[in-house]
Design an enzyme around this catalytic site. Structure first.
Site, PDB file in Angstrom:
ATOM      1  N   ASP A  94      33.487  45.017  44.786  1.00  0.00           N
ATOM      2  CA  ASP A  94      32.244  44.437  44.447  1.00  0.00           C
ATOM      3  C   ASP A  94      31.171  44.690  45.753  1.00  0.00           C
ATOM      4  O   ASP A  94      31.710  45.243  46.663  1.00  0.00           O
ATOM      5  CB  ASP A  94      31.887  42.874  44.246  1.00  0.00           C
ATOM      6  CG  ASP A  94      32.503  42.141  45.127  1.00  0.00           C
ATOM      7  OD1 ASP A  94      32.589  42.645  46.271  1.00  0.00           O
ATOM      8  OD2 ASP A  94      32.822  40.823  44.706  1.00  0.00           O
ATOM      9  N   SER A  95      29.908  44.751  45.670  1.00  0.00           N
ATOM     10  CA  SER A  95      28.968  44.899  46.390  1.00  0.00           C
ATOM     11  C   SER A  95      28.814  43.784  47.586  1.00  0.00           C
ATOM     12  O   SER A  95      28.023  44.111  48.645  1.00  0.00           O
ATOM     13  CB  SER A  95      27.559  45.297  46.035  1.00  0.00           C
ATOM     14  OG  SER A  95      27.008  44.015  45.420  1.00  0.00           O
ATOM     15  N   GLY A  97      27.066  41.303  46.827  1.00  0.00           N
ATOM     16  CA  GLY A  97      25.680  40.635  46.294  1.00  0.00           C
ATOM     17  C   GLY A  97      25.859  39.268  45.578  1.00  0.00           C
ATOM     18  O   GLY A  97      25.128  38.341  46.032  1.00  0.00           O
ATOM     19  N   PHE A  98      26.828  39.087  44.821  1.00  0.00           N
ATOM     20  CA  PHE A  98      27.135  37.978  44.293  1.00  0.00           C
ATOM     21  C   PHE A  98      27.438  36.574  45.229  1.00  0.00           C
ATOM     22  O   PHE A  98      26.705  35.721  45.179  1.00  0.00           O
ATOM     23  CB  PHE A  98      28.077  38.049  43.234  1.00  0.00           C
ATOM     24  CG  PHE A  98      28.462  36.744  42.597  1.00  0.00           C
ATOM     25  CD1 PHE A  98      27.688  36.281  41.426  1.00  0.00           C
ATOM     26  CD2 PHE A  98      29.426  35.836  42.760  1.00  0.00           C
ATOM     27  CE1 PHE A  98      27.979  34.959  40.758  1.00  0.00           C
ATOM     28  CE2 PHE A  98      29.662  34.655  42.413  1.00  0.00           C
ATOM     29  CZ  PHE A  98      28.873  34.062  41.361  1.00  0.00           C
ATOM     30  N   ASP A 148      23.028  44.862  44.181  1.00  0.00           N
ATOM     31  CA  ASP A 148      22.179  44.351  43.376  1.00  0.00           C
ATOM     32  C   ASP A 148      21.549  42.789  43.454  1.00  0.00           C
ATOM     33  O   ASP A 148      22.269  42.082  44.260  1.00  0.00           O
ATOM     34  CB  ASP A 148      22.494  44.461  41.795  1.00  0.00           C
ATOM     35  CG  ASP A 148      23.671  43.549  41.433  1.00  0.00           C
ATOM     36  OD1 ASP A 148      24.520  43.296  42.607  1.00  0.00           O
ATOM     37  OD2 ASP A 148      23.720  42.861  40.680  1.00  0.00           O
ATOM     38  N   GLN A 191      21.054  44.390  35.038  1.00  0.00           N
ATOM     39  CA  GLN A 191      20.655  42.991  35.224  1.00  0.00           C
ATOM     40  C   GLN A 191      19.645  42.789  33.996  1.00  0.00           C
ATOM     41  O   GLN A 191      19.301  43.555  33.341  1.00  0.00           O
ATOM     42  CB  GLN A 191      20.283  42.687  36.402  1.00  0.00           C
ATOM     43  CG  GLN A 191      21.277  42.675  37.525  1.00  0.00           C
ATOM     44  CD  GLN A 191      22.216  41.408  37.402  1.00  0.00           C
ATOM     45  OE1 GLN A 191      21.781  40.584  36.497  1.00  0.00           O
ATOM     46  NE2 GLN A 191      23.271  41.339  38.489  1.00  0.00           N
ATOM     47  N   ASP A 268      36.848  41.292  35.241  1.00  0.00           N
ATOM     48  CA  ASP A 268      37.529  40.600  36.533  1.00  0.00           C
ATOM     49  C   ASP A 268      37.336  39.186  36.471  1.00  0.00           C
ATOM     50  O   ASP A 268      36.096  38.769  36.110  1.00  0.00           O
ATOM     51  CB  ASP A 268      37.399  41.347  37.611  1.00  0.00           C
ATOM     52  CG  ASP A 268      35.905  40.867  38.303  1.00  0.00           C
ATOM     53  OD1 ASP A 268      35.874  40.152  39.131  1.00  0.00           O
ATOM     54  OD2 ASP A 268      34.944  41.226  37.652  1.00  0.00           O
ATOM     55  N   CYS A 306      56.229  33.827  25.828  1.00  0.00           N
ATOM     56  CA  CYS A 306      56.195  34.347  26.992  1.00  0.00           C
ATOM     57  C   CYS A 306      57.498  34.991  27.797  1.00  0.00           C
ATOM     58  O   CYS A 306      58.225  34.453  27.744  1.00  0.00           O
ATOM     59  CB  CYS A 306      55.352  33.840  28.172  1.00  0.00           C
ATOM     60  SG  CYS A 306      54.874  34.857  29.737  1.00  0.00           S
ATOM     61  N   CYS A 308      57.562  36.638  30.905  1.00  0.00           N
ATOM     62  CA  CYS A 308      57.217  36.966  32.205  1.00  0.00           C
ATOM     63  C   CYS A 308      58.427  36.291  33.163  1.00  0.00           C
ATOM     64  O   CYS A 308      59.224  35.604  32.810  1.00  0.00           O
ATOM     65  CB  CYS A 308      56.017  36.240  32.635  1.00  0.00           C
ATOM     66  SG  CYS A 308      55.878  34.483  32.971  1.00  0.00           S
ATOM     67  N   CYS A 311      58.609  32.466  33.034  1.00  0.00           N
ATOM     68  CA  CYS A 311      59.068  31.669  31.807  1.00  0.00           C
ATOM     69  C   CYS A 311      60.498  32.036  31.470  1.00  0.00           C
ATOM     70  O   CYS A 311      61.062  31.166  30.843  1.00  0.00           O
ATOM     71  CB  CYS A 311      58.072  32.102  30.624  1.00  0.00           C
ATOM     72  SG  CYS A 311      56.457  31.474  30.551  1.00  0.00           S
ATOM     73  N   HIS A 337      52.558  33.908  36.099  1.00  0.00           N
ATOM     74  CA  HIS A 337      52.433  33.510  34.724  1.00  0.00           C
ATOM     75  C   HIS A 337      51.040  33.900  34.143  1.00  0.00           C
ATOM     76  O   HIS A 337      50.841  34.491  32.859  1.00  0.00           O
ATOM     77  CB  HIS A 337      52.910  32.298  34.345  1.00  0.00           C
ATOM     78  CG  HIS A 337      52.498  31.620  32.833  1.00  0.00           C
ATOM     79  ND1 HIS A 337      53.261  32.363  31.531  1.00  0.00           N
ATOM     80  CD2 HIS A 337      51.585  31.269  32.159  1.00  0.00           C
ATOM     81  CE1 HIS A 337      52.841  31.720  30.601  1.00  0.00           C
ATOM     82  NE2 HIS A 337      51.558  31.176  30.895  1.00  0.00           N
TER      83      HIS A 337
END
Length: 379
Positions: A94-95, A97-98, A148, A191, A268, A306, A308, A311, A337
């Site tokens: 990511d940039s 920015g968040f 952004d 945005q 994500d 499950c 995995c 489990c 999990h």
């Protein structure tokens, strides 16, 4: 040839959802897809080998945090993020920015960029579109994000309009500053909050710049789920059909399914790993808080449906014991999990698109998960 390309495979006749594949310099991944988050060049408690084992073909790392620690210069000297963290799959950064805009009491937005303070040391820092590009070029991820402004929710129409216009100007500067177009693809970020005309303006501005992919930002920031879905319904049709669409920061099971139905390809979120460390697990029957006392003598797996590693090998009682005592192994088991659950869910979504039954799948999944109940607990 572009560093990032999108291959459309099928459109679900029942919902309009897309089945596709994104090709990157470090391999391809099927979409719709969920990307585990490795903020500091590691998905917390997981090894790269475990992520490969659960077929995570792309992960996300954080520009802001890696800039502060260890520094993009050290990552570059190591040969880039892939070499640094021993990961040969795709990476998205990511940039930053968040993270910067979440420091609302520590930052000052100007046309050139953002002045703010290091959240660790308090030192003064400045992040601009050009600096965000330089950091990401040095990190060497396959997919980079434009810098952004991510406005808060709710925001007034007047503020949001100015923010959208600034984000467009910053996007142009990002394109100009991007130095590795042959092996790193740069995505623009749409945005506009909940305002349809501003989303349209943002999409027009950014699609005219011909980015190889587009993200939808400013959602999952506190707005109700119905607002997010409504914004997606009028935003995704504004984006090119031949390029990937990425909904940032979304990772609850219901939102992944609803986002895919509305034409999103990539997601994500830190949600599955963050709640796992507190003992909250995603299961086929809904939310399970394994640290609760009622599981102290429950010798069944977290999720009987499950397959995995967790489990197959460990019980709720044992995992509860580990989590209650802050044992790292317990956090590893719940994290494994939860990530496996979401990656498997996206595989089921892709299969349902292939079979033109994603709407039916949503109905059955929501019923089984308990999302249709009036007082259902989400994450």
């Amino acid at each position: 040839m572009a560093a990032i390309t999108y291959e459309h495979i099928k459109t679900c006749k029942q919902t309009g959802a897309r089945l596709g594949k994104v090709h990157t310099p470090h391999g391809s991944f099927d979409t719709p897809s969920f990307m585990p988050v490795g903020t500091l060049a590691t998905v917390k408690t997981m090894s790269p080998e475990e992520l490969q084992e659960m077929q995570a073909n792309i992960i996300l790392s954080n520009t802001y945090h890696l800039w502060l620690r260890p520094g993009e210069d050290i990552v570059k000297e190591a040969g880039g993020l892939h070499q640094f963290m021993n990961w040969d799959g795709a990476i998205l950064t990511d940039s930053g920015g968040f993270q910067v805009f979440s420091l609302s009491d520590l930052r000052d937005i100007v046309e050139e960029g953002v002045h703010f303070r290091n959240h660790i040391s308090g030192a003064k820092l400045f992040l601009s579109p050009e600096k965000a590009m330089q950091i990401q070029n040095d990190l060497g991820a396959d997919i980079m994000m434009a810098f952004d402004e991510c406005p808060p929710y709710p925001a007034s129409y007047e503020y949001m309009k100015k923010s959208v216009e600034r984000t467009s100007r910053w996007a142009e500067r990002c394109l100009e500053a991007h130095q590795r177009k042959n092996d790193q693809g740069l995505f623009g970020i749409i945005q506009g909050g909940e305002y349809e005309d501003l989303r349209k303006l943002s999409a027009q501005d950014l699609t005219s710049m011909d980015f190889p992919g587009y993200a939808i930002g400013g959602l999952s920031v506190g707005e109700p789920k119905d607002v997010m879905n409504r914004v997606l319904e009028f935003t995704t049709p504004l984006l090119p059909a031949d390029k990937p669409r990425y909904l940032m920061g979304v990772g609850s099971p219901d939102s992944l399914v609803d986002g895919a139905i509305r034409g999103v390809d990539m997601f994500d979120c830190v949600l599955p790993t963050r709640i796992a460390r507190n003992g909250t697990c995603m299961t086929s029957q809904g939310r399970l808080v394994v640290r609760n006392a009622k599981f102290a003598r429950d010798f069944s797996p977290l999720d009987p449906e499950c397959d995995c590693y967790t489990c197959r090998n460990y019980t709720r009682a044992y995992i509860r014991h580990l989590v209650k005592n802050n044992e790292t192994f317990g956090m590893r088991l719940t994290t494994y999990h939860n990530l496996y659950f979401l990656l498997e869910l996206m595989g089921q979504v892709r299969e349902a698109i292939q079979q033109d039954r994603l709407g039916d799948f949503r109905e059955a999944f929501f019923e089984q998960y308990g999302f249709n109940q009036p007082n259902a607990k989400n994450f």
